[in-house]
Scaffold this active site. Structure first.
Site, PDB file in Angstrom:
ATOM      1  N   HIS A 128       0.800  -1.239   0.119  1.00  0.00           N
ATOM      2  CA  HIS A 128       0.004   0.038  -0.066  1.00  0.00           C
ATOM      3  C   HIS A 128       0.752   1.308  -0.029  1.00  0.00           C
ATOM      4  O   HIS A 128       2.077   1.225   0.101  1.00  0.00           O
ATOM      5  CB  HIS A 128      -1.007   0.035   1.197  1.00  0.00           C
ATOM      6  CG  HIS A 128      -0.278   0.279   2.581  1.00  0.00           C
ATOM      7  ND1 HIS A 128      -0.962   0.740   3.491  1.00  0.00           N
ATOM      8  CD2 HIS A 128       1.063   0.504   2.876  1.00  0.00           C
ATOM      9  CE1 HIS A 128      -0.422   0.963   4.372  1.00  0.00           C
ATOM     10  NE2 HIS A 128       0.851   0.887   4.312  1.00  0.00           N
TER      11      HIS A 128
ATOM     12  N   CYS B 232       5.257   4.805   5.195  1.00  0.00           N
ATOM     13  CA  CYS B 232       4.215   4.480   4.410  1.00  0.00           C
ATOM     14  C   CYS B 232       3.707   5.488   3.326  1.00  0.00           C
ATOM     15  O   CYS B 232       2.848   5.287   2.427  1.00  0.00           O
ATOM     16  CB  CYS B 232       3.056   4.225   5.241  1.00  0.00           C
ATOM     17  SG  CYS B 232       2.978   2.631   6.411  1.00  0.00           S
TER      18      CYS B 232
ATOM     19  N   HIS C 122       4.883  -0.139  -0.691  1.00  0.00           N
ATOM     20  CA  HIS C 122       5.857  -0.830   0.124  1.00  0.00           C
ATOM     21  C   HIS C 122       4.980  -2.106   0.513  1.00  0.00           C
ATOM     22  O   HIS C 122       3.633  -1.836   0.583  1.00  0.00           O
ATOM     23  CB  HIS C 122       6.440  -0.336   1.225  1.00  0.00           C
ATOM     24  CG  HIS C 122       5.477   0.405   2.181  1.00  0.00           C
ATOM     25  ND1 HIS C 122       4.811   1.459   1.804  1.00  0.00           N
ATOM     26  CD2 HIS C 122       4.829   0.085   3.259  1.00  0.00           C
ATOM     27  CE1 HIS C 122       3.833   1.993   2.493  1.00  0.00           C
ATOM     28  NE2 HIS C 122       3.978   1.102   3.559  1.00  0.00           N
TER      29      HIS C 122
ATOM     30  N   HIS D 188       3.497  -4.929   3.789  1.00  0.00           N
ATOM     31  CA  HIS D 188       3.442  -5.301   5.299  1.00  0.00           C
ATOM     32  C   HIS D 188       2.989  -6.850   5.554  1.00  0.00           C
ATOM     33  O   HIS D 188       2.361  -7.352   4.510  1.00  0.00           O
ATOM     34  CB  HIS D 188       2.331  -4.452   5.919  1.00  0.00           C
ATOM     35  CG  HIS D 188       2.746  -3.047   6.064  1.00  0.00           C
ATOM     36  ND1 HIS D 188       3.695  -2.630   7.187  1.00  0.00           N
ATOM     37  CD2 HIS D 188       2.483  -1.988   5.246  1.00  0.00           C
ATOM     38  CE1 HIS D 188       4.020  -1.392   7.018  1.00  0.00           C
ATOM     39  NE2 HIS D 188       3.097  -0.777   6.043  1.00  0.00           N
TER      40      HIS D 188
ATOM     41  N   ASP E 233      -4.507 -10.686  -0.083  1.00  0.00           N
ATOM     42  CA  ASP E 233      -3.207 -11.341  -0.071  1.00  0.00           C
ATOM     43  C   ASP E 233      -2.562 -11.246  -1.262  1.00  0.00           C
ATOM     44  O   ASP E 233      -3.071 -11.309  -2.389  1.00  0.00           O
ATOM     45  CB  ASP E 233      -3.265 -12.998   0.360  1.00  0.00           C
ATOM     46  CG  ASP E 233      -2.012 -13.562   0.819  1.00  0.00           C
ATOM     47  OD1 ASP E 233      -1.135 -12.679   1.367  1.00  0.00           O
ATOM     48  OD2 ASP E 233      -1.786 -14.746   0.330  1.00  0.00           O
ATOM     49  N   HIS E 234      -1.329 -10.671  -1.155  1.00  0.00           N
ATOM     50  CA  HIS E 234      -0.526 -10.221  -2.087  1.00  0.00           C
ATOM     51  C   HIS E 234      -1.122  -9.471  -3.171  1.00  0.00           C
ATOM     52  O   HIS E 234      -0.734  -9.692  -4.385  1.00  0.00           O
ATOM     53  CB  HIS E 234      -0.177 -11.684  -2.876  1.00  0.00           C
ATOM     54  CG  HIS E 234       0.983 -12.466  -2.155  1.00  0.00           C
ATOM     55  ND1 HIS E 234       0.577 -13.010  -1.106  1.00  0.00           N
ATOM     56  CD2 HIS E 234       2.421 -12.886  -2.489  1.00  0.00           C
ATOM     57  CE1 HIS E 234       1.569 -13.590  -0.619  1.00  0.00           C
ATOM     58  NE2 HIS E 234       2.664 -13.422  -1.215  1.00  0.00           N
TER      59      HIS E 234
ATOM     60  N   GLU F 165      -0.097  -4.186  11.645  1.00  0.00           N
ATOM     61  CA  GLU F 165       0.582  -3.632  10.650  1.00  0.00           C
ATOM     62  C   GLU F 165       2.008  -3.748  10.743  1.00  0.00           C
ATOM     63  O   GLU F 165       2.590  -4.438   9.406  1.00  0.00           O
ATOM     64  CB  GLU F 165       0.199  -2.458  10.031  1.00  0.00           C
ATOM     65  CG  GLU F 165       0.961  -2.036   9.117  1.00  0.00           C
ATOM     66  CD  GLU F 165       0.471  -0.300   8.391  1.00  0.00           C
ATOM     67  OE1 GLU F 165      -0.122   0.023   7.454  1.00  0.00           O
ATOM     68  OE2 GLU F 165       0.600   0.549   9.523  1.00  0.00           O
TER      69      GLU F 165
HETATM   70 NI    NI Z   1       2.777   1.032   5.122  1.00  0.00          NI
END
Ligand code: NI
Length: 139
Positions: free
Chosen positions: A16, A35, A41, A43, A81-82, A127
């Protein structure tokens, strides 16, 4: 009758970026830190879904946790997911993909899928190892 709270933990990886187009680059990084990284990037998110209810007199269970697992997988994990949370997920479109907003969206997807007599109590979304949010639904 006793009221019990049971929790299923699930996990997903996703990318995100937190960015407000109305702010300058400096303001975005001041507010969102890493972020705000413009190239996204990832998490490793840990999701805890806590439901409440009274144990069935025959099974002793509030709810079959295998069924809760299937609901969470179908409604949330398989879709996040992914994925890129800014771009890929229809039900997160036009939302800042913060763990706050993601938690509220997850609540809406799960709360009406539970068996009779079982209520969603809390969504907890981690997160990082240090940061998480808890959502108990609307007041
Ligand atoms: Ni982030």
């Amino acid at each position: 009758m006793p009221l019990l709270y049971i929790t299923r933990k699930e996990h997903f990886n996703a990318a995100h970026q937190l960015w407000d187009n109305n702010l300058t680059s400096d303001e975005n990084f001041a507010l969102f830190g890493k972020c705000a990284n413009p190239h996204f990037h990832g998490h490793n998110f840990d999701l805890y879904v806590c439901v409440k209810g009274q144990p069935d007199p025959n099974t002793g269970l509030v709810m079959d946790l295998k069924k809760l697992k299937i609901i969470i997988r179908e409604e949330v994990i398989d879709q996040l997911d992914h994925q890129n949370l800014n771009l890929d997920v229809s039900w997160l479109k036009d939302k800042m993909p913060s763990i706050e907003n993601i938690s509220v969206a997850i609540w809406a997807r799960i709360s009406d899928k539970l068996p009779q007599g079982v209520k969603l109590h809390k969504i907890t979304l981690w997160e990082t190892q240090n940061n998480f949010v808890e959502f108990f639904g609307e007041d």
